[in-house]
Design a protein around this motif. Structure first.
Motif, PDB file in Angstrom:
ATOM      1  N   ARG A 195       1.235   6.075  -9.275  1.00  0.00           N
ATOM      2  CA  ARG A 195      -0.040   5.502  -8.857  1.00  0.00           C
ATOM      3  C   ARG A 195       0.185   4.493  -7.745  1.00  0.00           C
ATOM      4  O   ARG A 195       1.155   3.778  -7.722  1.00  0.00           O
ATOM      5  CB  ARG A 195      -0.661   4.883 -10.103  1.00  0.00           C
ATOM      6  CG  ARG A 195      -1.640   3.825  -9.941  1.00  0.00           C
ATOM      7  CD  ARG A 195      -2.134   3.271 -11.261  1.00  0.00           C
ATOM      8  NE  ARG A 195      -1.544   1.996 -11.601  1.00  0.00           N
ATOM      9  CZ  ARG A 195      -1.800   0.858 -10.977  1.00  0.00           C
ATOM     10  NH1 ARG A 195      -2.625   0.819  -9.966  1.00  0.00           N
ATOM     11  NH2 ARG A 195      -1.241  -0.266 -11.362  1.00  0.00           N
ATOM     12  N   THR A 196      -0.740   4.449  -6.799  1.00  0.00           N
ATOM     13  CA  THR A 196      -0.680   3.423  -5.760  1.00  0.00           C
ATOM     14  C   THR A 196      -1.424   2.190  -6.259  1.00  0.00           C
ATOM     15  O   THR A 196      -2.275   2.276  -7.141  1.00  0.00           O
ATOM     16  CB  THR A 196      -1.311   3.906  -4.435  1.00  0.00           C
ATOM     17  OG1 THR A 196      -2.649   4.327  -4.699  1.00  0.00           O
ATOM     18  CG2 THR A 196      -0.521   5.058  -3.841  1.00  0.00           C
ATOM     19  N   LYS A 246       0.838  -1.218   0.000  1.00  0.00           N
ATOM     20  CA  LYS A 246       0.000   0.000   0.000  1.00  0.00           C
ATOM     21  C   LYS A 246       0.862   1.253   0.000  1.00  0.00           C
ATOM     22  O   LYS A 246       0.456   2.290  -0.507  1.00  0.00           O
ATOM     23  CB  LYS A 246      -0.919   0.027   1.222  1.00  0.00           C
ATOM     24  CG  LYS A 246      -2.125  -0.848   1.110  1.00  0.00           C
ATOM     25  CD  LYS A 246      -2.992  -0.726   2.354  1.00  0.00           C
ATOM     26  CE  LYS A 246      -4.162  -1.680   2.294  1.00  0.00           C
ATOM     27  NZ  LYS A 246      -4.988  -1.619   3.506  1.00  0.00           N
ATOM     28  N   SER A 247       2.067   1.154   0.587  1.00  0.00           N
ATOM     29  CA  SER A 247       2.917   2.337   0.702  1.00  0.00           C
ATOM     30  C   SER A 247       3.734   2.611  -0.562  1.00  0.00           C
ATOM     31  O   SER A 247       4.326   3.676  -0.695  1.00  0.00           O
ATOM     32  CB  SER A 247       3.877   2.178   1.893  1.00  0.00           C
ATOM     33  OG  SER A 247       4.890   1.226   1.596  1.00  0.00           O
ATOM     34  N   LEU A 248       3.772   1.654  -1.486  1.00  0.00           N
ATOM     35  CA  LEU A 248       4.553   1.835  -2.706  1.00  0.00           C
ATOM     36  C   LEU A 248       3.755   2.554  -3.778  1.00  0.00           C
ATOM     37  O   LEU A 248       2.544   2.399  -3.869  1.00  0.00           O
ATOM     38  CB  LEU A 248       5.003   0.477  -3.244  1.00  0.00           C
ATOM     39  CG  LEU A 248       5.926  -0.349  -2.368  1.00  0.00           C
ATOM     40  CD1 LEU A 248       6.217  -1.681  -3.045  1.00  0.00           C
ATOM     41  CD2 LEU A 248       7.198   0.389  -2.067  1.00  0.00           C
ATOM     42  N   LYS A 249       4.486   3.291  -4.583  1.00  0.00           N
ATOM     43  CA  LYS A 249       3.888   3.921  -5.754  1.00  0.00           C
ATOM     44  C   LYS A 249       4.644   3.443  -6.979  1.00  0.00           C
ATOM     45  O   LYS A 249       5.857   3.281  -6.938  1.00  0.00           O
ATOM     46  CB  LYS A 249       3.971   5.439  -5.651  1.00  0.00           C
ATOM     47  CG  LYS A 249       3.091   5.983  -4.541  1.00  0.00           C
ATOM     48  CD  LYS A 249       3.062   7.475  -4.555  1.00  0.00           C
ATOM     49  CE  LYS A 249       2.164   7.920  -3.401  1.00  0.00           C
ATOM     50  NZ  LYS A 249       2.138   9.336  -3.246  1.00  0.00           N
ATOM     51  N   THR A 250       3.903   3.233  -8.047  1.00  0.00           N
ATOM     52  CA  THR A 250       4.541   2.800  -9.286  1.00  0.00           C
ATOM     53  C   THR A 250       5.339   3.960  -9.863  1.00  0.00           C
ATOM     54  O   THR A 250       5.260   5.095  -9.393  1.00  0.00           O
ATOM     55  CB  THR A 250       3.482   2.345 -10.315  1.00  0.00           C
ATOM     56  OG1 THR A 250       2.709   3.480 -10.699  1.00  0.00           O
ATOM     57  CG2 THR A 250       2.594   1.253  -9.750  1.00  0.00           C
TER      58      THR A 250
END
Length: 160
Positions: free
Chosen positions: A113-114, A105-109
């Motif tokens: 975008r999450t 959940k804490s990562l973003k592409t």
């Protein structure tokens, strides 16, 4: 046909530093030593990577298996390890389902975008072991599948 043509020169050059008698494969101990020396992994991390990328489970890392590791991690392995350790709240060396869920959940592409809850659940189901926990090797594969960074880039695009 030259089989080496499809393997990037930097992969061959790195791997060839550790081979003997022009045999492009490394026994487990030699492969672990290479992963520790070249990528700064500790013994446990290197062993986990070896076990993940030894696809045929024969105790030998072929040039093709090493290429898979390099494609997934490349020079970004320190960033991947750091992100894994940050998400591994209990320091167990494995992400349990809750740690994986919160960490993803804490990562973003790379596009900012999450991940959706549905994507997160899919990745937990398809990446983890039978108990759905995720080790460093599988986390590395997951980061590659999610395209959160380019493996051949000197720095990552992993965002927290």
């Amino acid at each position: 046909m030259n089989r080496n043509r499809k393997i990037p020169k930097e992969v061959i050059a790195l791997f060839d530093k550790y081979i003997e008698n022009n045999v492009r494969s490394l026994h487990k101990e030699d492969a672990i030593k290479m992963l520790m020396t070249e990528f700064g992994l500790d013994h446990e991390q290197a062993q986990n990577m070896f076990e993940t990328f030894d696809k045929d489970k024969n105790g030998i890392m072929s040039i093709w298996e090493f290429q898979q590791f390099y494609m997934c991690a490349g020079t970004c392995i320190p960033d991947i390890v750091a992100k894994f350790q940050e998400i591994d709240k209990d320091g167990s060396g494995r992400l349990d389902v809750e740690e994986a869920r919160e960490g993803l959940k804490s990562l973003k592409t790379a596009t900012g975008r999450t991940l959706t809850d549905r994507e997160i659940e899919f990745f937990i189901q398809t990446t983890g072991s039978d108990d759905k926990s995720i080790d460093l090797g599988h986390f590395t594969n997951l980061m590659y599948r999610l395209k959160l960074y380019k493996a051949d880039a000197p720095t990552t695009n992993i965002h927290a």
